[in-house]
Motif scaffolding. Sequence first.
Motif, PDB file in Angstrom:
ATOM      1  N   ALA A  22     -18.582 -14.202  25.464  1.00 34.04           N
ATOM      2  CA  ALA A  22     -18.776 -15.003  24.250  1.00 34.04           C
ATOM      3  C   ALA A  22     -17.558 -14.918  23.343  1.00 34.04           C
ATOM      4  O   ALA A  22     -17.089 -15.934  22.818  1.00 34.04           O
ATOM      5  N   THR A  27     -17.799 -18.184  21.127  1.00 29.49           N
ATOM      6  CA  THR A  27     -19.200 -18.519  20.885  1.00 29.49           C
ATOM      7  C   THR A  27     -19.985 -17.218  20.710  1.00 29.49           C
ATOM      8  O   THR A  27     -19.382 -16.158  20.521  1.00 29.49           O
ATOM      9  N   THR A  28     -21.293 -17.280  20.770  1.00 24.92           N
ATOM     10  CA  THR A  28     -22.112 -16.083  20.555  1.00 24.92           C
ATOM     11  C   THR A  28     -22.713 -15.580  21.867  1.00 24.92           C
ATOM     12  O   THR A  28     -22.870 -16.346  22.825  1.00 24.92           O
ATOM     13  N   ASP A  30     -25.776 -14.791  22.224  1.00 25.55           N
ATOM     14  CA  ASP A  30     -27.047 -15.498  22.371  1.00 25.55           C
ATOM     15  C   ASP A  30     -26.860 -16.843  23.068  1.00 25.55           C
ATOM     16  O   ASP A  30     -27.694 -17.251  23.874  1.00 25.55           O
ATOM     17  N   ARG A  31     -25.772 -17.526  22.771  1.00 24.07           N
ATOM     18  CA  ARG A  31     -25.503 -18.827  23.401  1.00 24.07           C
ATOM     19  C   ARG A  31     -25.213 -18.641  24.893  1.00 24.07           C
ATOM     20  O   ARG A  31     -25.700 -19.407  25.722  1.00 24.07           O
ATOM     21  N   ALA A  34     -28.471 -17.977  26.612  1.00 22.56           N
ATOM     22  CA  ALA A  34     -29.252 -19.213  26.735  1.00 22.56           C
ATOM     23  C   ALA A  34     -28.722 -20.085  27.867  1.00 22.56           C
ATOM     24  O   ALA A  34     -29.501 -20.637  28.650  1.00 22.56           O
ATOM     25  N   ILE A  35     -27.412 -20.200  27.979  1.00 23.27           N
ATOM     26  CA  ILE A  35     -26.805 -21.014  29.043  1.00 23.27           C
ATOM     27  C   ILE A  35     -27.127 -20.415  30.405  1.00 23.27           C
ATOM     28  O   ILE A  35     -27.497 -21.135  31.337  1.00 23.27           O
ATOM     29  N   ALA A  39     -30.063 -23.353  29.538  1.00 27.23           N
ATOM     30  CA  ALA A  39     -29.713 -24.278  28.465  1.00 27.23           C
ATOM     31  C   ALA A  39     -28.419 -25.004  28.832  1.00 27.23           C
ATOM     32  O   ALA A  39     -27.561 -24.456  29.527  1.00 27.23           O
ATOM     33  N   PRO A  41     -24.907 -26.355  27.840  1.00 28.36           N
ATOM     34  CA  PRO A  41     -23.913 -26.206  26.775  1.00 28.36           C
ATOM     35  C   PRO A  41     -23.334 -27.556  26.380  1.00 28.36           C
ATOM     36  O   PRO A  41     -23.403 -28.520  27.154  1.00 28.36           O
ATOM     37  N   LEU A  45     -17.792 -26.580  25.072  1.00 31.07           N
ATOM     38  CA  LEU A  45     -18.049 -25.224  25.578  1.00 31.07           C
ATOM     39  C   LEU A  45     -18.073 -25.230  27.101  1.00 31.07           C
ATOM     40  O   LEU A  45     -17.540 -24.315  27.746  1.00 31.07           O
TER      41      LEU A  45
END
Length: 86
Positions: A22, A27-28, A30-31, A34-35, A39, A41, A45
Amino acid sequence: MKNTIKSLRSLPEYDLSQAELAKELGTTRDRISAIENGAVPGGKLMLRICTYFNRDIREIFFDENVVCTTQTCKKKQQKGRVKKAK
């Protein structure tokens, strides 16, 4: 959307935690989590991830419900055509 990010960041040449990746990508954690869990992006990203791992987007992100490539679909369409009788 399926992806190979977790396996890529675990490779010996990277050996990154989610937080480290991250930070590298701006980015984070958490992101990234999630990916990795499906999730999708954003485009920027997604491109940063592909550039970081030096991989084609299709090597990292994919949908297992897509059954063929464009070339394969064209071949199937050509085989399926019935010749008209004269």
